[in-house]
Write a protein that holds these residues in place. Structure first.
Motif, PDB file in Angstrom:
ATOM      1  N   VAL A 160      10.421 -11.096  -0.456  1.00  0.00           N
ATOM      2  CA  VAL A 160       9.035 -10.803  -0.076  1.00  0.00           C
ATOM      3  C   VAL A 160       8.706  -9.346  -0.366  1.00  0.00           C
ATOM      4  N   MET A 161       9.577  -8.452   0.053  1.00  0.00           N
ATOM      5  CA  MET A 161       9.308  -7.026  -0.125  1.00  0.00           C
ATOM      6  C   MET A 161       9.410  -6.602  -1.581  1.00  0.00           C
ATOM      7  N   SER A 162      10.345  -7.187  -2.327  1.00  0.00           N
ATOM      8  CA  SER A 162      10.473  -6.851  -3.752  1.00  0.00           C
ATOM      9  C   SER A 162       9.248  -7.298  -4.533  1.00  0.00           C
ATOM     10  N   GLY A 163       8.700  -8.464  -4.167  1.00  0.00           N
ATOM     11  CA  GLY A 163       7.503  -8.933  -4.846  1.00  0.00           C
ATOM     12  C   GLY A 163       6.314  -8.026  -4.609  1.00  0.00           C
ATOM     13  N   LEU A 164       6.360  -7.278  -3.518  1.00  0.00           N
ATOM     14  CA  LEU A 164       5.249  -6.399  -3.193  1.00  0.00           C
ATOM     15  C   LEU A 164       5.415  -4.996  -3.770  1.00  0.00           C
ATOM     16  N   VAL A 165       6.602  -4.434  -3.673  1.00  0.00           N
ATOM     17  CA  VAL A 165       6.794  -3.027  -4.089  1.00  0.00           C
ATOM     18  C   VAL A 165       7.805  -2.884  -5.219  1.00  0.00           C
ATOM     19  N   GLY A 166       8.131  -4.000  -5.846  1.00  0.00           N
ATOM     20  CA  GLY A 166       9.130  -3.937  -6.912  1.00  0.00           C
ATOM     21  C   GLY A 166       8.755  -2.992  -8.038  1.00  0.00           C
ATOM     22  N   GLY A 167       7.474  -2.811  -8.275  1.00  0.00           N
ATOM     23  CA  GLY A 167       7.041  -1.919  -9.356  1.00  0.00           C
ATOM     24  C   GLY A 167       7.012  -0.460  -8.961  1.00  0.00           C
ATOM     25  N   ALA A 207      -1.255   3.143  -0.175  1.00  0.00           N
ATOM     26  CA  ALA A 207      -2.149   2.683   0.892  1.00  0.00           C
ATOM     27  C   ALA A 207      -2.449   1.193   0.732  1.00  0.00           C
ATOM     28  N   ALA A 208      -2.666   0.747  -0.523  1.00  0.00           N
ATOM     29  CA  ALA A 208      -2.956  -0.664  -0.771  1.00  0.00           C
ATOM     30  C   ALA A 208      -1.762  -1.544  -0.396  1.00  0.00           C
ATOM     31  N   LYS A 209      -0.570  -1.080  -0.757  1.00  0.00           N
ATOM     32  CA  LYS A 209       0.621  -1.872  -0.445  1.00  0.00           C
ATOM     33  C   LYS A 209       0.957  -1.836   1.044  1.00  0.00           C
ATOM     34  N   LEU A 210       0.623  -0.734   1.682  1.00  0.00           N
ATOM     35  CA  LEU A 210       0.824  -0.667   3.134  1.00  0.00           C
ATOM     36  C   LEU A 210      -0.074  -1.681   3.844  1.00  0.00           C
ATOM     37  N   ALA A 211      -1.280  -1.859   3.352  1.00  0.00           N
ATOM     38  CA  ALA A 211      -2.193  -2.842   3.945  1.00  0.00           C
ATOM     39  C   ALA A 211      -1.636  -4.254   3.789  1.00  0.00           C
ATOM     40  N   GLU A 212      -1.050  -4.542   2.635  1.00  0.00           N
ATOM     41  CA  GLU A 212      -0.463  -5.865   2.416  1.00  0.00           C
ATOM     42  C   GLU A 212       0.738  -6.086   3.331  1.00  0.00           C
ATOM     43  N   ILE A 213       1.537  -5.030   3.510  1.00  0.00           N
ATOM     44  CA  ILE A 213       2.702  -5.149   4.394  1.00  0.00           C
ATOM     45  C   ILE A 213       2.260  -5.374   5.839  1.00  0.00           C
ATOM     46  N   ASP A 214       1.225  -4.658   6.259  1.00  0.00           N
ATOM     47  CA  ASP A 214       0.692  -4.875   7.608  1.00  0.00           C
ATOM     48  C   ASP A 214       0.274  -6.331   7.791  1.00  0.00           C
ATOM     49  N   ALA A 215      -0.353  -6.903   6.761  1.00  0.00           N
ATOM     50  CA  ALA A 215      -0.792  -8.297   6.844  1.00  0.00           C
ATOM     51  C   ALA A 215       0.403  -9.244   6.947  1.00  0.00           C
ATOM     52  N   ILE A 216       1.471  -8.937   6.200  1.00  0.00           N
ATOM     53  CA  ILE A 216       2.672  -9.769   6.245  1.00  0.00           C
ATOM     54  C   ILE A 216       3.273  -9.795   7.652  1.00  0.00           C
ATOM     55  N   PHE A 217       3.370  -8.631   8.262  1.00  0.00           N
ATOM     56  CA  PHE A 217       4.034  -8.541   9.570  1.00  0.00           C
ATOM     57  C   PHE A 217       3.100  -8.856  10.737  1.00  0.00           C
ATOM     58  N   MET A 244      11.052  -3.925  12.439  1.00  0.00           N
ATOM     59  CA  MET A 244      11.528  -4.570  11.216  1.00  0.00           C
ATOM     60  C   MET A 244      10.649  -4.217  10.025  1.00  0.00           C
ATOM     61  N   ARG A 245       9.374  -3.964  10.264  1.00  0.00           N
ATOM     62  CA  ARG A 245       8.484  -3.525   9.167  1.00  0.00           C
ATOM     63  C   ARG A 245       8.922  -2.158   8.637  1.00  0.00           C
ATOM     64  N   GLY A 246       9.197  -1.226   9.540  1.00  0.00           N
ATOM     65  CA  GLY A 246       9.642   0.093   9.101  1.00  0.00           C
ATOM     66  C   GLY A 246      10.947   0.027   8.336  1.00  0.00           C
ATOM     67  N   LEU A 247      11.889  -0.766   8.839  1.00  0.00           N
ATOM     68  CA  LEU A 247      13.171  -0.901   8.137  1.00  0.00           C
ATOM     69  C   LEU A 247      12.997  -1.569   6.782  1.00  0.00           C
ATOM     70  N   ALA A 248      12.165  -2.616   6.729  1.00  0.00           N
ATOM     71  CA  ALA A 248      11.953  -3.326   5.462  1.00  0.00           C
ATOM     72  C   ALA A 248      11.297  -2.422   4.425  1.00  0.00           C
ATOM     73  N   MET A 249      10.386  -1.566   4.850  1.00  0.00           N
ATOM     74  CA  MET A 249       9.737  -0.642   3.912  1.00  0.00           C
ATOM     75  C   MET A 249      10.749   0.308   3.287  1.00  0.00           C
ATOM     76  N   LEU A 250      11.641   0.849   4.109  1.00  0.00           N
ATOM     77  CA  LEU A 250      12.628   1.797   3.593  1.00  0.00           C
ATOM     78  C   LEU A 250      13.721   1.088   2.800  1.00  0.00           C
ATOM     79  N   ALA A 251      14.030  -0.170   3.182  1.00  0.00           N
ATOM     80  CA  ALA A 251      15.079  -0.903   2.479  1.00  0.00           C
ATOM     81  C   ALA A 251      14.613  -1.450   1.138  1.00  0.00           C
ATOM     82  N   SER A 252      13.309  -1.620   0.962  1.00  0.00           N
ATOM     83  CA  SER A 252      12.785  -2.278  -0.243  1.00  0.00           C
ATOM     84  C   SER A 252      12.614  -1.331  -1.420  1.00  0.00           C
TER      85      SER A 252
END
Length: 359
Positions: free
Chosen positions: A165-172, A181-191, A247-255
């Motif tokens: 899930v996280m790679s599909g969002l920030v893989g690039g 900011a755009a990707k942070l909004a998507e992550i907020d929606a996911i969580f 888990m959102r904070g950890l996933a952001m740093l891990a991705s």
């Protein structure tokens, strides 16, 4: 004048003496039991009209003892829950400390931040999958399964892992502050449960326990009755907002590797948001620890009250069912004497013969 003499056959006399002897033997055995145990052999027969009182008291005693046993199991569960929450908070705190010290792009050195976040993610997942007596502690009322998927674990329903899930969002990567900011909004929606693709939602790929109701309302929590008219709701779920933030904070740093984010605005937005989410999560876990501690105290106090109640009930049962030792000993002696006399008579009769009286 005719007189009638009632005669008794030898067999009838023998059976009568045998019946009397058996009855005396039963009285002696009952008296022996009462002398040995200190209690009536048949308390309900001995108590007469008070037998209902004894029965009701024993019923309350058994119910109280069962409640104490249930509360003891709950105490053990809460102890394990409190310990696990402390471990979760400490693991997240280590990553938070590292993230806070690296939020400024101009002085940051986040070389191992991604690896640390990934390790912490799986460590915390293992803690949140802790079970007691075969039931998970952080999955809600659906306690028959592990509530969390590890970083690379593919969910059986969506076919995705949290990493996917996280790679599909920030893989690039992150190219600018606006991109971040755009990707942070998507992550907020996911969580928060409102992703564009439902399969990527937190409760679909990350969490397997009891989901929120439509509209975000929480389902009934795990609860227990710890005393008469005293229920507690002690459930802590891994989809509570604080855990989502953590888990959102950890996933952001891990991705994504912060060390590879070259744009300063993107870096500070991303790492700053991750640190903020982690901080919120750590505070929420701390609050859950405190609440669990208060539940532990309630259960402990309830068990103290129940133990005192059980002691009072035990004393009352003893006062009802305890036999007078002197009276029981007297009955035992009397039965023994009667039985000995019966055996002596039987022995003498067995020695009699019509031949002894013939001249």
């Amino acid at each position: 004048m005719i007189s009638f003499v009632q005669t008794v056959s030898t067999l009838q006399g023998l059976m009568s003496r045998q019946r009397t002897t058996n009855e005396t033997m039963q009285l002696m055995l009952r008296a022996e039991q009462e002398v040995a145990t200190g209690r009536h052999a048949d308390p309900f027969a001995a108590l007469g009209s008070r037998s209902i009182e004894a029965l009701n008291t024993r019923t309350v005693y058994d119910r109280t003892e069962g409640q104490i046993e249930s509360n003891t199991l709950l105490q053990n569960r809460l102890d394990l829950m409190a310990t696990t929450l402390g471990n979760v908070r400490e693991a997240a705190q280590d990553v938070l400390t590292m993230a806070i010290t690296n939020t400024d792009a101009s002085s940051a050195d986040p070389k191992f931040l991604q690896e640390t976040a990934r390790d912490a993610y799986d460590t915390i997942v293992s803690f949140l999958n802790t079970s007691y007596n075969g039931k998970s502690m952080f999955g809600g009322v659906d306690s028959d399964r592990s509530p969390m998927n590890s970083w690379s674990q593919v969910d059986g329903t969506t076919g995705l892992s949290p990493s996917d899930v996280m790679s599909g969002l920030v893989g690039g990567g992150l190219t600018s502050g606006a991109d971040a900011a755009a990707k942070l909004a998507e992550i907020d929606a996911i969580f928060n449960g409102t992703p564009s693709d439902p399969a990527t939602g937190y409760e679909d790929t990350f969490f397997n326990g009891t989901p929120l109701q439509s509209g975000g309302a929480t389902n009934p929590r795990l609860n227990a009755t710890i005393d008469d008219n005293l229920d507690i709701s002690y459930g802590v779920q891994a989809n509570d907002q604080g855990f989502r933030d953590m888990m959102r904070g950890l996933a952001m740093l891990a991705s994504t590797d912060p060390a590879e984010i070259t744009d300063a605005d993107a870096y500070e937005s991303w790492v700053g948001a991750a640190a903020g989410a982690l901080g919120s999560g750590v505070n929420a876990v701390l609050a859950s620890e405190a609440r669990t501690g208060s539940m532990q105290k309630l259960v402990e106090d309830a068990n103290d009250r129940l133990s005192a109640k059980r002691e009072i009930l035990s004393l009352h049962i003893s006062s009802l069912e305890t036999v007078d030792p002197y009276e029981a000993a007297t009955r035992l002696t009397s039965a023994q004497t009667q039985l000995q006399a019966s055996y002596a008579v039987t022995a003498r009769l067995s020695e009699l013969s019509f031949l002894n009286f013939m001249r």
